[in-house]
Scaffold this active site. Structure first.
Site, mmCIF file in Angstrom:
data_model
loop_
_atom_site.group_PDB
_atom_site.id
_atom_site.type_symbol
_atom_site.label_atom_id
_atom_site.label_comp_id
_atom_site.label_asym_id
_atom_site.label_seq_id
_atom_site.Cartn_x
_atom_site.Cartn_y
_atom_site.Cartn_z
ATOM 1 N N ASN A 119 0.436 -149.137 -22.870
ATOM 2 C CA ASN A 119 0.328 -149.627 -21.488
ATOM 3 C C ASN A 119 1.688 -149.922 -20.862
ATOM 4 O O ASN A 119 1.819 -149.863 -19.639
ATOM 5 C CB ASN A 119 -0.580 -150.861 -21.421
ATOM 6 C CG ASN A 119 -2.050 -150.474 -21.566
ATOM 7 O OD1 ASN A 119 -2.383 -149.289 -21.590
ATOM 8 N ND2 ASN A 119 -2.915 -151.466 -21.677
ATOM 9 N N ARG B 170 -14.028 -150.093 -11.940
ATOM 10 C CA ARG B 170 -12.571 -150.099 -11.783
ATOM 11 C C ARG B 170 -12.075 -149.600 -10.414
ATOM 12 O O ARG B 170 -11.419 -148.564 -10.320
ATOM 13 C CB ARG B 170 -11.920 -149.315 -12.923
ATOM 14 C CG ARG B 170 -12.244 -149.921 -14.265
ATOM 15 C CD ARG B 170 -11.582 -149.224 -15.407
ATOM 16 N NE ARG B 170 -10.250 -149.747 -15.700
ATOM 17 C CZ ARG B 170 -9.573 -149.459 -16.799
ATOM 18 N NH1 ARG B 170 -10.076 -148.642 -17.690
ATOM 19 N NH2 ARG B 170 -8.391 -149.963 -17.009
ATOM 20 N N PRO B 171 -12.334 -150.347 -9.367
ATOM 21 C CA PRO B 171 -11.849 -149.952 -8.038
ATOM 22 C C PRO B 171 -10.328 -150.118 -7.915
ATOM 23 O O PRO B 171 -9.694 -150.695 -8.797
ATOM 24 C CB PRO B 171 -12.568 -150.922 -7.098
ATOM 25 C CG PRO B 171 -12.924 -152.092 -7.932
ATOM 26 C CD PRO B 171 -13.068 -151.619 -9.347
ATOM 27 N N ASP C 10 -8.948 -151.230 -4.768
ATOM 28 C CA ASP C 10 -8.738 -151.893 -3.481
ATOM 29 C C ASP C 10 -7.520 -152.826 -3.467
ATOM 30 O O ASP C 10 -6.796 -152.905 -2.483
ATOM 31 C CB ASP C 10 -10.018 -152.641 -3.043
ATOM 32 C CG ASP C 10 -10.631 -153.490 -4.152
ATOM 33 O OD1 ASP C 10 -10.347 -153.211 -5.337
ATOM 34 O OD2 ASP C 10 -11.390 -154.422 -3.852
ATOM 35 N N ASP D 132 -8.674 -156.087 -24.125
ATOM 36 C CA ASP D 132 -8.391 -154.939 -24.994
ATOM 37 C C ASP D 132 -8.490 -155.273 -26.483
ATOM 38 O O ASP D 132 -8.335 -154.377 -27.320
ATOM 39 C CB ASP D 132 -7.000 -154.364 -24.677
ATOM 40 C CG ASP D 132 -6.983 -153.574 -23.373
ATOM 41 O OD1 ASP D 132 -8.059 -153.360 -22.788
ATOM 42 O OD2 ASP D 132 -5.879 -153.180 -22.939
ATOM 43 N N ARG E 205 -5.924 -141.398 -27.629
ATOM 44 C CA ARG E 205 -5.322 -141.875 -26.382
ATOM 45 C C ARG E 205 -4.426 -143.082 -26.641
ATOM 46 O O ARG E 205 -3.498 -143.327 -25.872
ATOM 47 C CB ARG E 205 -6.411 -142.301 -25.395
ATOM 48 C CG ARG E 205 -7.156 -141.143 -24.768
ATOM 49 C CD ARG E 205 -8.096 -141.659 -23.694
ATOM 50 N NE ARG E 205 -7.451 -142.727 -22.946
ATOM 51 C CZ ARG E 205 -8.033 -143.876 -22.604
ATOM 52 N NH1 ARG E 205 -9.279 -144.112 -22.902
ATOM 53 N NH2 ARG E 205 -7.365 -144.787 -21.933
HETATM 54 C C1 UD1 Z 1 -4.868 -152.557 -17.461
HETATM 55 C C2 UD1 Z 1 -4.744 -151.915 -18.816
HETATM 56 C C3 UD1 Z 1 -6.041 -152.021 -19.591
HETATM 57 C C4 UD1 Z 1 -6.509 -153.475 -19.644
HETATM 58 C C5 UD1 Z 1 -6.542 -154.091 -18.259
HETATM 59 C C6 UD1 Z 1 -6.877 -155.575 -18.261
HETATM 60 C C7 UD1 Z 1 -3.121 -150.147 -18.469
HETATM 61 C C8 UD1 Z 1 -2.867 -148.682 -18.385
HETATM 62 N N1 UD1 Z 1 -4.396 -150.523 -18.651
HETATM 63 O O1 UD1 Z 1 -5.858 -151.815 -16.725
HETATM 64 O O2 UD1 Z 1 -5.818 -151.525 -20.918
HETATM 65 O O3 UD1 Z 1 -7.797 -153.527 -20.223
HETATM 66 O O4 UD1 Z 1 -5.273 -153.917 -17.607
HETATM 67 O O5 UD1 Z 1 -5.965 -156.266 -19.052
HETATM 68 O O6 UD1 Z 1 -2.218 -150.949 -18.410
HETATM 69 N N2 UD1 Z 1 -9.883 -154.573 -10.056
HETATM 70 C C9 UD1 Z 1 -10.430 -154.484 -8.785
HETATM 71 N N3 UD1 Z 1 -9.704 -153.880 -7.810
HETATM 72 C C10 UD1 Z 1 -8.459 -153.352 -8.034
HETATM 73 C C11 UD1 Z 1 -7.921 -153.438 -9.337
HETATM 74 C C12 UD1 Z 1 -8.650 -154.062 -10.331
HETATM 75 O O7 UD1 Z 1 -11.536 -154.958 -8.539
HETATM 76 O O8 UD1 Z 1 -7.841 -152.813 -7.112
HETATM 77 C C13 UD1 Z 1 -10.658 -155.217 -11.143
HETATM 78 C C14 UD1 Z 1 -11.039 -154.231 -12.236
HETATM 79 O O9 UD1 Z 1 -12.230 -153.539 -11.920
HETATM 80 C C15 UD1 Z 1 -11.205 -155.134 -13.431
HETATM 81 C C16 UD1 Z 1 -10.137 -156.193 -13.189
HETATM 82 O O10 UD1 Z 1 -9.826 -156.148 -11.810
HETATM 83 O O11 UD1 Z 1 -12.458 -155.731 -13.431
HETATM 84 C C17 UD1 Z 1 -8.883 -156.020 -14.023
HETATM 85 O O12 UD1 Z 1 -8.338 -154.764 -13.803
HETATM 86 P P1 UD1 Z 1 -6.766 -154.453 -13.929
HETATM 87 O O13 UD1 Z 1 -6.048 -155.664 -14.397
HETATM 88 O O14 UD1 Z 1 -6.341 -153.814 -12.669
HETATM 89 O O15 UD1 Z 1 -6.766 -153.376 -15.105
HETATM 90 P P2 UD1 Z 1 -6.011 -152.013 -15.162
HETATM 91 O O16 UD1 Z 1 -4.654 -152.147 -14.554
HETATM 92 O O17 UD1 Z 1 -6.904 -150.927 -14.684
#
Ligand code: UD1
Length: 427
Positions: free
Chosen positions: A23, A128-129, A131, A313, A405
């Protein structure tokens, strides 16, 4: 397609080298887009996601040169050169395979003035949006359009302008996109409710090596002074805390003793505390982390939450381990809505787990039994491997590409410490 075959029951002991963090690599690689000078990253893990990200950067015109690391630092070295951006479009074919591709949006927009990235869509562990990513870029002056499955971000004429980004939730990816975009915006940007994960700290240090000025690193309020251009740099990818935690679970579930070479306790506080509560001792040495289990595991109550709390994770791997604890554990998943896909597979191996909404009750059983199981996502797959290491008889894990992965040389690392594990082609 490959499968992994494990004959369980061996107690693991020895040294496991911990690779560079997936990550962290996935947010350091796109930093190359921020400069017309080369960025060299050391300790790069050999993982399908990292290769995929390299191909995406190639598509955008970034040249990549991979070399072997030095003997004392075996991870690979990549030199990325984004002197010319050839394309500002991250196509569906590439983003579809790897959701993390969305983090090219911020740096590409900041450097080229526009970026078009396919919407990642859902994935196995949830909706996983993006926004929060888009709102963050809008706060820096970007205009966002959504059309035909793509998001197009355009900077104002003179480029992005520093602004105040308030994240509704400390999203890791949104914090990364905001930071990289703000690095080339005019003036100061402040990110509030920023994610505090160690990989964000790694990103900040890489940006500093490239000439950024950043305050509040590791806190939920990060301030960054934008620069008109960033320089090239050389940076070492941090060790993979989730890989380290997963091997600690392998020691725990087999009653073994492992030294996790290169792992850092500072990245794993909540995880180490949970291990201690379960009866697994972890101590930091000059070399990394020593994990000692005595074959007995106490049950736990764990809730996943953003860093510094217990990481989502690690939830699946802990669940596998707690299947053999002496009593009932309660796990609550608060980050992703569909992250219990390993539960029915563990059930096929004799685990007693009941899920109600976000909460799983894991009643410890005396033994697990080997079975054919299906990997569904990266960490879920590791939970099946862990269960297989402790189970009686043979476990076959199908759809191993999920593991590839995120776990470098998994079978090699596990067999070197005594596991009976092999990879076979299903064909
Ligand atoms: C990253 C990690 C992933 C880890 C996660 C949480 C990488 C490549 N991946 O994923 O391994 O499990 O952090 O620690 O680094 N959300 C929204 N809107 C957004 C963005 C996020 O609603 O625009 C929500 C997601 O659906 C989820 C939560 O926020 O429920 C956390 O997501 P986020 O911290 O963004 O995870 P990733 O960056 O996708």
């Amino acid at each position: 397609m490959d499968q992994i075959i494990i004959r369980g029951g061996n107690r693991l002991s020895g040294r496991v080298p911990i690779s560079g963090a997936k990550n962290a690599a996935l947010t350091l690689l796109p930093c190359a887009l921020l400069s017309d000078q080369p960025l060299t990253l050391r300790n790069l893990p050999r993982l399908a996601d990292v290769e995929g990200f390299g191909h995406l950067l190639n598509e955008l015109g970034v040249s990549t040169k991979l070399e072997r690391g030095r003997a004392e630092e075996p991870g690979r070295v990549i030199t990325l050169n984004a002197a010319d951006i050839a394309s500002t479009v991250a196509p569906y074919e590439m983003v579809r395979k790897m959701r993390a591709s969305i983090v090219v949006l911020g740096p590409l927009l900041a450097r080229a003035g526009e970026a078009t990235v396919s919407l990642p869509g859902g994935c196995a562990i949830g909706n996983r949006p993006i926004d929060f990513h888009l709102k963050a870029l809008e706060a820096l002056g970007a205009t966002i359009e959504l059309a035909a499955g793509y998001v197009k971000a355009t900077a104002p004429k003179g480029g992005l302008v520093g602004g105040r980004v308030v994240l509704p939730f400390p999203s890791v990816g949104a914090t990364e996109n905001a930071l990289m975009a703000a690095a080339l915006a005019k003036g100061e940007s402040v990110i509030e409710n920023a994610a505090r994960e160690p990989e964000i700290i790694d990103l900040c240090h890489c940006l500093i090596a490239m000439g950024s000025m950043i305050d509040g690193i590791g806190s939920d309020r990060i301030a960054i002074q934008g620069r008109s251009a960033l320089n090239g740099a050389e940076y070492r990818v941090m060790p993979d805390r989730i890989e380290a935690g997963s091997y600690a679970c392998a020691a725990a579930i087999t009653g073994g003793e492992l030294t996790l070479v290169g792992a850092r306790a500072a990245d794993l506080h909540a995880v180490i505390e949970s291990f201690a509560e379960a009866g697994v001792a972890i101590t930091e040495t000059n070399e990394g982390l020593d994990v000692k289990a005595n074959g007995k595991l106490r049950p736990l109550t764990i809730s996943t939450a953003p860093y510094p709390a217990f990481p989502t994770d690690m939830q699946a791997q802990f669940m596998a381990m707690l299947c053999l604890a002496d009593g009932a554990s309660v796990l609550t998943e608060t980050i992703f809505e569909n992250r219990y896909m390993h539960v029915p597979e563990l059930g096929r191996m004799g685990a007693d787990i009941q899920v109600r909404g976000r909460t799983a009750v894991v009643r410890g059983v005396d033994r697990l039994v080997g079975a054919e199981v299906m990997a569904t996502d990266l960490r879920a797959s590791m939970s099946l491997v862990l269960a297989g290491l402790a189970a009686e008889g043979e476990t076959r894990v199908h759809r191993v590409y999920h593991l590839d992965r995120g776990y470098e040389r998994l079978e090699e690392k596990l067999s070197a410490v005594g596991a009976d594990i092999e990879r076979r082609s299903e064909g």
